[in-house]
Design a protein around this motif. Structure first.
Motif, PDB file in Angstrom:
ATOM      1  N   TRP A   1       0.815  -1.205   0.000  1.00  0.00           N
ATOM      2  CA  TRP A   1       0.000   0.000   0.000  1.00  0.00           C
ATOM      3  C   TRP A   1       0.851   1.258   0.000  1.00  0.00           C
ATOM      4  O   TRP A   1       0.456   2.281  -0.507  1.00  0.00           O
ATOM      5  CB  TRP A   1      -0.872   0.015   1.259  1.00  0.00           C
ATOM      6  N   VAL A   2       1.977   1.172   0.660  1.00  0.00           N
ATOM      7  CA  VAL A   2       2.736   2.394   0.880  1.00  0.00           C
ATOM      8  C   VAL A   2       3.778   2.615  -0.199  1.00  0.00           C
ATOM      9  O   VAL A   2       4.036   3.746  -0.592  1.00  0.00           O
ATOM     10  CB  VAL A   2       3.403   2.366   2.269  1.00  0.00           C
ATOM     11  N   LEU A   3       4.379   1.542  -0.688  1.00  0.00           N
ATOM     12  CA  LEU A   3       5.449   1.713  -1.658  1.00  0.00           C
ATOM     13  C   LEU A   3       5.077   1.055  -2.981  1.00  0.00           C
ATOM     14  O   LEU A   3       4.462   0.006  -3.018  1.00  0.00           O
ATOM     15  CB  LEU A   3       6.748   1.100  -1.120  1.00  0.00           C
ATOM     16  N   PRO A   4       5.488   1.716  -4.075  1.00  0.00           N
ATOM     17  CA  PRO A   4       5.185   1.154  -5.393  1.00  0.00           C
ATOM     18  C   PRO A   4       6.183   0.044  -5.720  1.00  0.00           C
ATOM     19  O   PRO A   4       6.951  -0.374  -4.870  1.00  0.00           O
ATOM     20  CB  PRO A   4       5.403   2.349  -6.303  1.00  0.00           C
TER      21      PRO A   4
ATOM     22  N   ILE B   1       9.347  17.107  -8.070  1.00  0.00           N
ATOM     23  CA  ILE B   1       9.761  15.730  -7.795  1.00  0.00           C
ATOM     24  C   ILE B   1       8.749  14.813  -8.467  1.00  0.00           C
ATOM     25  O   ILE B   1       7.575  14.812  -8.123  1.00  0.00           O
ATOM     26  CB  ILE B   1       9.790  15.484  -6.272  1.00  0.00           C
TER      27      ILE B   1
ATOM     28  N   TYR C   1       0.059   6.778   9.749  1.00  0.00           N
ATOM     29  CA  TYR C   1      -1.054   5.862   9.547  1.00  0.00           C
ATOM     30  C   TYR C   1      -1.638   5.370  10.861  1.00  0.00           C
ATOM     31  O   TYR C   1      -2.611   4.637  10.875  1.00  0.00           O
ATOM     32  CB  TYR C   1      -0.589   4.672   8.695  1.00  0.00           C
TER      33      TYR C   1
ATOM     34  N   LYS D   1      -0.615  13.145  10.121  1.00  0.00           N
ATOM     35  CA  LYS D   1      -1.283  12.208   9.218  1.00  0.00           C
ATOM     36  C   LYS D   1      -1.084  12.605   7.763  1.00  0.00           C
ATOM     37  O   LYS D   1      -1.363  11.834   6.857  1.00  0.00           O
ATOM     38  CB  LYS D   1      -2.760  12.079   9.565  1.00  0.00           C
ATOM     39  N   ASN D   2      -0.568  13.809   7.545  1.00  0.00           N
ATOM     40  CA  ASN D   2      -0.323  14.235   6.171  1.00  0.00           C
ATOM     41  C   ASN D   2       1.110  14.003   5.715  1.00  0.00           C
ATOM     42  O   ASN D   2       1.468  14.396   4.613  1.00  0.00           O
ATOM     43  CB  ASN D   2      -0.685  15.719   6.014  1.00  0.00           C
TER      44      ASN D   2
ATOM     45  N   ARG E   1       4.001  12.267   4.006  1.00  0.00           N
ATOM     46  CA  ARG E   1       3.987  11.306   2.904  1.00  0.00           C
ATOM     47  C   ARG E   1       5.382  10.722   2.689  1.00  0.00           C
ATOM     48  O   ARG E   1       6.381  11.382   2.864  1.00  0.00           O
ATOM     49  CB  ARG E   1       3.578  12.000   1.603  1.00  0.00           C
ATOM     50  N   PHE E   2       5.389   9.463   2.243  1.00  0.00           N
ATOM     51  CA  PHE E   2       6.656   8.801   1.939  1.00  0.00           C
ATOM     52  C   PHE E   2       6.630   8.311   0.498  1.00  0.00           C
ATOM     53  O   PHE E   2       5.637   7.768   0.048  1.00  0.00           O
ATOM     54  CB  PHE E   2       6.864   7.596   2.868  1.00  0.00           C
ATOM     55  N   LEU E   3       7.707   8.517  -0.196  1.00  0.00           N
ATOM     56  CA  LEU E   3       7.859   7.916  -1.517  1.00  0.00           C
ATOM     57  C   LEU E   3       8.825   6.747  -1.377  1.00  0.00           C
ATOM     58  O   LEU E   3       9.496   6.605  -0.353  1.00  0.00           O
ATOM     59  CB  LEU E   3       8.418   8.945  -2.507  1.00  0.00           C
TER      60      LEU E   3
ATOM     61  N   GLY F   1      -7.386   6.472   7.521  1.00  0.00           N
ATOM     62  CA  GLY F   1      -6.318   5.588   7.087  1.00  0.00           C
ATOM     63  C   GLY F   1      -5.878   5.862   5.666  1.00  0.00           C
ATOM     64  O   GLY F   1      -5.640   7.008   5.285  1.00  0.00           O
TER      65      GLY F   1
ATOM     66  N   SER G   1      -7.470   8.628   3.508  1.00  0.00           N
ATOM     67  CA  SER G   1      -7.411  10.008   3.978  1.00  0.00           C
ATOM     68  C   SER G   1      -6.846  11.002   2.947  1.00  0.00           C
ATOM     69  O   SER G   1      -7.399  12.084   2.776  1.00  0.00           O
ATOM     70  CB  SER G   1      -6.625  10.036   5.296  1.00  0.00           C
TER      71      SER G   1
ATOM     72  N   GLU H   1      -8.021  14.965   1.686  1.00  0.00           N
ATOM     73  CA  GLU H   1      -7.189  16.066   2.189  1.00  0.00           C
ATOM     74  C   GLU H   1      -6.900  17.091   1.095  1.00  0.00           C
ATOM     75  O   GLU H   1      -6.394  18.179   1.368  1.00  0.00           O
ATOM     76  CB  GLU H   1      -5.877  15.532   2.768  1.00  0.00           C
TER      77      GLU H   1
ATOM     78  N   ASP I   1      -1.231  10.227  -2.573  1.00  0.00           N
ATOM     79  CA  ASP I   1      -0.017   9.515  -2.167  1.00  0.00           C
ATOM     80  C   ASP I   1       0.081   8.237  -2.996  1.00  0.00           C
ATOM     81  O   ASP I   1      -0.763   7.972  -3.863  1.00  0.00           O
ATOM     82  CB  ASP I   1      -0.067   9.192  -0.668  1.00  0.00           C
ATOM     83  N   VAL I   2       1.119   7.427  -2.724  1.00  0.00           N
ATOM     84  CA  VAL I   2       1.364   6.233  -3.544  1.00  0.00           C
ATOM     85  C   VAL I   2       0.157   5.289  -3.547  1.00  0.00           C
ATOM     86  O   VAL I   2      -0.261   4.793  -4.589  1.00  0.00           O
ATOM     87  CB  VAL I   2       2.628   5.498  -3.050  1.00  0.00           C
ATOM     88  N   THR I   3      -0.412   5.098  -2.359  1.00  0.00           N
ATOM     89  CA  THR I   3      -1.552   4.175  -2.266  1.00  0.00           C
ATOM     90  C   THR I   3      -2.674   4.609  -3.201  1.00  0.00           C
ATOM     91  O   THR I   3      -3.256   3.808  -3.932  1.00  0.00           O
ATOM     92  CB  THR I   3      -2.072   4.140  -0.823  1.00  0.00           C
TER      93      THR I   3
ATOM     94  N   ASN J   1      -1.934   4.417  -6.880  1.00  0.00           N
ATOM     95  CA  ASN J   1      -2.168   3.042  -7.346  1.00  0.00           C
ATOM     96  C   ASN J   1      -3.657   2.766  -7.538  1.00  0.00           C
ATOM     97  O   ASN J   1      -4.062   2.065  -8.453  1.00  0.00           O
ATOM     98  CB  ASN J   1      -1.598   2.034  -6.349  1.00  0.00           C
TER      99      ASN J   1
END
Lengths: 990, 482
Positions: A770-773, A812, A868, A897-898, A900-902, B75, B78, B82, B87-89, B92
């Motif tokens: 979910w978090v990383l591609p 970016i 998260y 909560k805002n 973000r990580f790539l 989660g 969100s 916002e 974001d990445v999720t 996708n």
């Protein structure tokens, strides 16, 4: 025959007469009291020695300081005797099973080791039995050069992949072909018990693998199981019991620290603190979820083997049980196995063998690997809020989404382990009937029929106590695999004169494999009691699914082995394979190989050289293939699609996600190998080294098709990959007197490079989560599966991550990604030390992997600045950006909560490690003390496994490849951790 | 004995017959022997619904609603609410939606290209099926063009131009397809879930409204309203809305085109905002909640839709006690209820795409803009929707009727837009598309949520796989901010 050995091992020992020499005499017999001629008799530590004559007798002048006499003979166990004041020595030598005839198993035959032209790692059964493993191949790690054993999970009974000489292929896991007693397996080796293994040979170069043609590209692992020996009944029992425990735990925030971090996030997001300061004070340490989920788990193995036979018939019958509990609650594995092997000679020239293996395996699984954010047991055990205990006041499982900041889908890990049943039972039957007949004098016919049948049942029930399945969810999957193989070979073996040794093999084989699956399920249960035993008790039924696939393979094989004076060796082989999996235009593939060998030590100038005992040069070239594509890729098939009109189901048909390719053909690997074998100082030091170069062309690749076409991917043949490397296996008999010390070492270095790709473009691995591609990349000029992503450059003024604008356009975006890591190791090594003194033995096995990176996906959950709502590692304390101390170099960005990580270098870690894999201390009940006892030749031991691991990797185990060992290698996404093990064992021979 | 073995061997070798290596799948059909009969043609059209349904069952439906100014995601969802970019999720997830939409288009193109070649089929049957495929293709492009802007436009199976085509060109293709639809689709559906000519006309009305062709929009909406096929389902109490949105509702007089679901086939997404403790559903994961603020305080408590659609108190299904939602998530959505859902992913509620109320409001919005005056018909259309929502019969005047007195056309449009927000609450992105249509998305989102909508959040990112692999699209063609 014995004359031949005499020639092979003749060592002429020159010695002058010295003043104080004295003469000793003696006789050497075998166990049946037949004299042995040609036995080497040497005074230890000197060059003084002789050979026994035709009557097994010898006489020898020995120097005054001589203490020990060493008797060696090929195929016999080495005997040492103290000289003392004795002058007459009567010695009985016994057969050494492991070394019998020094014969190495190769594809469709055997060969004398000295005649071998290929590169083979041979591992004896004793080395395989050193460790407590659920799968035989795990024991190859560090013991066989060029072999990398990789895990996809530490969960008992799952996930072992073997990569030989680097990965060739972008499809599949690059696992080798497993052949057991001549029969290619359609599964891995987990149905076999280690105690039944006589030896394992790993064929690495094309000289050995080309005879397996289209399936040989990833190397071939040949397993030979134990046979009975003629003689009386022999009973062997082997068993151990041990306890396992997780090697480490991840330090997470305690309740008080967790609550403070929650408040930090609320403040940063412009909200008032969630917890009051008095609440925070009252929390203290809170609940430790990892302590609740990990346990000390037993492991045990018991196996019993009865063997024996007459001159004509031998038998070996064995049964075994292996049971391993997981270190995570309610997980485990066991394997019950029965095996029988009967070899019988019907006439002098005609023999028959039957080999049967029955095994039943049971996996009790938990959700861990590749589930994230608290939806799997491990990620929940690490990520659950420490402010909530496992059970509420009523004794029920606590609700894990109790807070507004709680992650969606977070489950109670204890509930998940106990309330979600995931069991696999599989029953495997492998039956092989073979017959061999000397049709004419030098011509042998071998014919076999092998059947492997596996059925497996997958049970799933997710109980009503879980948030995700409030009315229960039951599922049964049933699969059946059937493989039928017929092999027929003719072997012509002839020694012409004394100089020419010729073996010609020809054969035809046919194989058919069918696979069928059936799955059904239902939901809506009034109670959990029925689990999935009664699907009809659910209110609603899932649409049942079934499928069928088959493939066939028809092959013709041929090989010539020729040796001139045992000096010059030549091997050539070819296999023609026809496979149903490929388009009709490209159905047949041809896989040739050539090899030469030169036993330099047989040349006159070296013959009998006391220092240089063996010097051998080997060279080979050949081609092998890979069929690792699923059936029907070349056909444009239509999938059924369901839709609803009114409230009823309707069926439609449309193409699936994969674009068909009628032009599919073989992927071919050409491999060259140069090897050198050296044995020095009375065979005290041996070194075998190989250089190889492999080039794979017509690479089978799943290329992504741009999604607007409606397709996702297509399998096609494009591109080239190379693997080149160096392997060394060193063996040093450091001491061989009273104190024996044998030191072995393997070293493997492989360099993998993508030479060309379709349209020169990049191929990405799968999305990690979910978090990383997708972060694994296949790109020309780089190793397969390098990590690709952004490079971080500290934090911005408001505490967000800054990334390097590598493609300087002010924003970016994906163009700013670059190569940030490599999951392929620079080298791997193993050290294997075996000491014994009197009855004590000490074995140490060390494994090492250096220079590889791991993508620690777990950090994107537990090191995400609480964005998260999952608990964070203790590392975050004092290391995150705050508005009071806006440190641009803080490790963790703003708690919000805002945030973000790539996919960046933040998640890439050094995966190198050195691991003390095994320490075993044994006591043998042998020698004078036990001679009279029935249990002589037995052993008791204690063993420690995975006892020390030196690594910089921060998560549990630097060994997991949870997304497999293909393109997506090197990723740890909540991999079930490895266990440390302590065990007691016994081996009894009656 | 030896001779026998040789004979056996020869038999074995000889028996490896020539077709041993032929690949013949037993569990699936191949294209070679399909598309030959009327049933095949129907199956080809049915297959178009597969990816549409999958898309709705995935996060797509929820993401569209999360863009509205009343909804907030927990989660992983969100970032959508916002308004700071995906974001990445969620990038996708947007990619998954793109894939499903284009798979729909591919399957439609297959039907459109293959059906005319089938021999022995009635011309009218062919035309109706081709019209259905065209409608579904238009439906997909309509979402694509609004979410991504310019997009690749494939109208056959071997397109030459793979680049992003201008928005106007995409709309023209949509209109062409819908015209095919209104010409050849049947008057009434054989089964609900298939589009009719009225579905095509309704969608045309909405498309015309979106591209400011108010005249055409009004005409098409008018044709649907006066057709006599449709009416609103009257309600007396809030729970009567279950007759419109509940799992049993099928073929109501309001249904113009819905994505259909039932308990067997499964439908997850819209129900994730409920959870197991409330009385509305045995499942869900409480994934979205409403943004407390002007949107809800301005919503009249007597509006039965408010009572039906959202809640702040609930009956705990385990204890039977009335509980109040926590202050951090004081309002949750209860619009789609299914108390008999057998599992988390088996809800039977349909996803309304085109509902009669929608068409009435299209008319109410388009007619005044076309005629530059508020006609009685336009006012009546608006009032029919409102009356029903307050429990009055929709066809006779009521106490809650709006009056057009003294209202400018623009002021009237604002009222219609607000009425649409209440009426089409959580029906798959209507609110977000309405705000963008009138060009006031930033202003209204700020007013109702306090959040600033950044530009990069307006258009969704083109999937990376498209940029990486489509020869006619590269990184410079990506939407702003990604």
């Amino acid at each position: 025959m014995k004359k031949l050995f005499l020639v092979l091992f003749l060592i002429i020992i020159s010695s002058g007469f010295l003043v104080a020499q004295r003469e000793i005499t003696g006789k050497v017999n075998d166990e049946d009291q037949n004299p042995l001629s040609g036995v080497s008799v040497v005074v230890a530590g000197t060059n003084v020695g002789t050979l026994t004559d035709i009557n097994g007798q010898f006489s020898l002048q020995i120097p005054p300081n001589a203490t020990t006499l060493v008797f060696t003979f090929i195929g016999m166990k080495r005997v040492e005797m103290e000289i003392g004041n004795l002058t007459v020595f009567n010695v009985t030598m016994s057969f050494d099973v492991g070394l019998l005839d020094e014969v190495i198993v190769i594809g469709y035959g055997t060969i004398k080791k000295s005649d071998l032209t290929g590169s083979i790692s041979s591992v004896k059964g004793d080395n395989i039995r050193l460790q407590a493993v659920g799968n035989v191949v795990q024991s190859l790690s560090g013991v066989a050069a060029g072999v990398q054993v990789l895990q996809t999970s530490g969960q008992p009974g799952s996930g072992t992949n073997v990569v030989i000489r680097g990965g060739n292929s972008l499809l599949g896991d690059n696992n080798p072909l497993y052949i057991v007693d001549g029969t290619p397996m359609i599964t891995d080796l987990s149905m076999f018990n280690t105690n039944d293994i006589e030896s394992i040979e790993v064929l690495k170069d094309a000289s050995g693998t080309a005879i397996y043609g289209s399936r040989g590209a990833n190397g071939v692992v040949l397993v030979t199981t134990k046979k009975g020996k003629s003689g009386g009944l022999s009973v062997e029992y082997s068993g151990y019991y041990g306890v396992q425990q997780v090697t480490k735990k991840i330090e997470m925030l305690n309740a008080k620290e967790f609550a403070s971090l929650v408040n930090e996030r609320y403040l940063n997001d412009g909200l008032s603190p969630y917890f009051s300061s008095s609440e925070i004070e009252s929390f203290g340490e809170g609940f430790n979820w990892q302590d609740a989920v990990f346990k000390v788990a037993p492991i045990q193995n018991h196996s019993l083997r009865l063997s024996g036979g007459s001159d004509k018939t031998t038998y070996s019958i064995s049964g075994s049980y292996f049971g391993q509990d997981g270190i995570i609650i309610n997980s485990g594995y066991n394997n019950l196995q029965f095996r029988s092997r009967i070899d019988t000679k019907i006439t002098k020239d005609w023999s028959f063998a039957v080999n049967t293996v029955l095994s039943r395996r049971m996996n009790n699984n938990i959700h861990s690997n590749n589930t994230e954010r608290g939806m799997g047991v491990l990620s929940a055990a690490v990520g659950c809020p420490p402010t909530i205990p496992a059970y509420d006041a009523n004794g029920d499982y606590s609700f894990m989404m109790a807070y507004p900041f709680s992650p969606e889908g977070l489950e109670n890990p204890i509930a998940m382990a106990y309330e979600r049943i995931m069991k696999n039972h599989s029953n495997d039957l492998s039956l092989n009937l073979s017959t061999s007949a000397n049709i004419f004098k030098d011509l042998t016919l071998y014919s076999s029929i092998g059947i492997q049948y596996d059925n497996a049942r997958e049970d799933y029930y997710s109980g009503t106590k879980l948030f995700a399945s409030r009315t229960g969810m039951a599922n049964i999957g049933y699969s059946e695999l059937m493989n039928i193989l017929n092999e027929n070979t003719l072997t012509y073996k002839k020694v012409i004169g004394t100089n020419h040794d010729l073996t010609i093999l020809g054969g035809v084989t046919a194989q058919k494999n069918t696979a069928q699956n059936l799955r059904a399920g239902s939901t809506g249960f009034l109670t959990d009691i029925l689990q999935n035993y009664s699907l009809q008790s659910g209110e609603n039924f899932q649409t049942p699914t079934s499928d069928y696939s088959d493939w066939t393979l028809l092959s013709y094989i041929s090989r010539i082995n020729y040796s001139f004076k045992s000096k010059y060796l030549f091997t050539a082989s070819i296999r023609a394979d026809g496979s149903s999996r490929f388009g009709s235009n490209n159905r047949w593939g041809y896989f040739p190989s050539f090899a030469v060998g030169w036993n330099i030590n047989e040349e006159n100038f070296l013959k009998g050289n006391p220092t240089l005992n063996i010097l051998k040069l080997r060279m080979s070239w050949g081609q092998t293939g890979n069929t690792s594509i699923t059936p029907y890729q070349s056909l444009s098939v239509l999938s059924s699609i369901q839709t609803v009109f009114d409230k009823n189901l309707n069926i439609g048909y449309a193409p699936g996600n994969i674009k068909p390719n009628p032009d599919l053909k073989w992927e071919t690997t050409a491999q060259s190998n140069i090897g050198l074998d050296v044995e020095l100082f009375n065979n005290r030091l041996s070194l075998s080294s190989d250089f190889y170069y492999k080039k794979t062309r017509d690479l089978l690749v799943n290329i992504p098709v741009f999604p607007s076409t409606g397709y996702a991917s297509q399998t096609t043949n494009l591109g080239n990959i190379e693997n080149k490397g160096l392997e060394m296996a060193l063996n040093w008999r450091v001491f061989d007197q009273k104190f024996l010390w044998n030191l072995g070492s393997t070293f493997t270095l492989n360099r993998n490079k993508v030479l060309s790709l379709p349209q020169g473009g990049d191929i990405f691995g799968t999305e990690i989560g979910w978090v990383l591609p997708a972060m694994n990349l296949v790109r020309e000029g780089y190793p397969v599966g390098v990590f690709y992503g952004y490079i971080e450059d500290g934090l911005t003024e408001d505490g967000n991550i800054k990334y390097l604008d590598l493609h300087p356009d002010g924003t970016i975006n994906t163009l700013d990604r670059t190569i940030i890591g490599d999951p392929n190791p620079k080298f791997i090594f193993g050290i294997n030390s075996d000491m014994s003194y009197k009855n004590f033995g000490l074995t140490v096995l060390i494994n090492g992997v250096q220079g590889n990176d791991i993508l620690n996906y777990n950090l994107s959950n537990i090191g995400d600045s609480f964005s998260y709502g999952i608990n964070q590692t203790k590392d975050i304390i004092g290391n995150y950006w705050t508005s009071q101390n806006p440190n641009p170099n803080a490790k963790y960005p703003r708690i919000s909560k805002n945030t973000r990580f790539l996919g960046s270098d933040r998640f890439v870690e050094d995966g190198s490690y050195v691991q003390v894999k095994n320490i075993k201390l044994s006591y043998s009940l042998s020698g004078d003390k036990f001679k009279a006892s029935r249990i002589h030749n037995s052993q008791v031991y204690i063993s420690l496994q995975n006892i020390i691991t030196l690594t910089k990797y921060t998560f549990y185990t630097p060994i997991q490849n949870t997304l497999g060992t293909g393109i997506n290698k090197g990723i740890d996404k909540w991999g079930y951790p490895d266990a440390r093990l302590f065990m007691l064992g016994v081996m009894v021979n009656l | 004995m030896n001779k026998n073995i040789i004979i056996l061997l020869l038999v074995i070798i000889g028996s490896s017959c020539t077709d041993f290596l032929d690949e013949k799948p037993k569990d699936r059909l191949t294209e070679i022997n399909f598309y030959e009969t009327f049933a095949d043609a129907q199956a080809a059209v049915n297959a178009i619904y597969g990816p549409i349904r999958n898309n709705y069952r995935d996060t797509y439906f929820l993401m569209l609603d999360l863009l509205a100014d009343y909804l907030e995601g927990r989660g992983s969802t969100s970032p959508v609410s916002e308004y700071k970019g995906f974001d990445v999720t969620n990038i996708n997830r947007a990619a998954a939606a793109w894939r499903y939409l284009y798979q729909t288009i591919r399957n439609a193109n297959i039907a459109i290209e293959r059906i005319p070649k089938i021999e022995g089929m009635k011309e009218s049957d062919k035309n109706a099926l081709i019209a259905e495929a065209s409608f579904l293709r238009a439906f997909s492009y309509y979402f694509l063009v609004r979410l991504w802007g310019a997009v690749p436009l494939y109208l056959d199976l071997s397109p030459v131009d793979l680049s992003r085509r201008p928005v106007s060109e995409v709309y023209q293709a949509i209109i062409n397809d819908l015209k095919t639809g209104e010409t050849y689709l049947p008057d009434t559906p054989s089964e609900f879930g298939h589009p009719t000519k009225w579905s095509a006309k309704s969608l045309l009305a909405e498309v015309y409204l979106t591209i400011n062709e108010f005249d055409l929009s009004k005409d098409k909406a008018g044709e649907v309203i006066t057709s006599g096929h449709f009416n609103l389902v009257d309600v007396n109490v809030a729970n009567d809305f279950n007759n419109v949105y509940g799992p049993e509702a099928n073929g109501t007089p309001e249904e113009i085109f819905y994505i259909k679901f039932n308990h067997t086939a499964g439908w997850t997404m819209p129900h994730k905002y409920l959870w197991d403790r409330d009385q509305f559903s045995p499942f869900g994961s409480y994934v979205v909640y409403c943004v407390p603020g002007p949107f809800f305080t301005n919503w009249d408590d007597n509006d039965l839709r408010k009572k039906f659609n959202i809640f702040s108190q609930y009956i705990n299904r385990f204890t039977g006690e009335i509980e109040t939602l926590p202050s951090s998530t004081p309002i949750l959505v209860s619009k789609y209820r299914d108390n008999n859902a057998p599992s988390n992913s088996n809800y039977g509620n349909d996803a309304p795409v085109l509902r009669f109320a929608d068409v009435l409001l299209i008319y109410a919005e388009a007619a005044p803009l076309a005629e530059n005056q508020i006609s009685a018909q336009a006012l009546e259309c608006l009032n029919r929707v409102k009356r029903r929502a307050y429990g009055y019969p929709n066809r006779s005047a009521s106490a809650v009727d709006y009056s057009a007195d003294g209202l400018s056309v623009e002021e009237f449009r604002d009222i219609v837009i607000q009425e649409r927000a209440y009426e089409l609450f959580m029906e798959g992105g209507d609110r977000w598309f309405d705000l963008r249509r009138i060009g006031r998305e930033k202003e209204i989102i700020l007013a109702n949520t306090g959040k600033t909508l950044v530009d990069k959040h307006i258009l969704w990112p083109i999937p990376q796989a498209e940029i990486d692999n489509n020869p006619d699209i590269n990184q410079s063609d990506q939407n702003p901010g990604y």
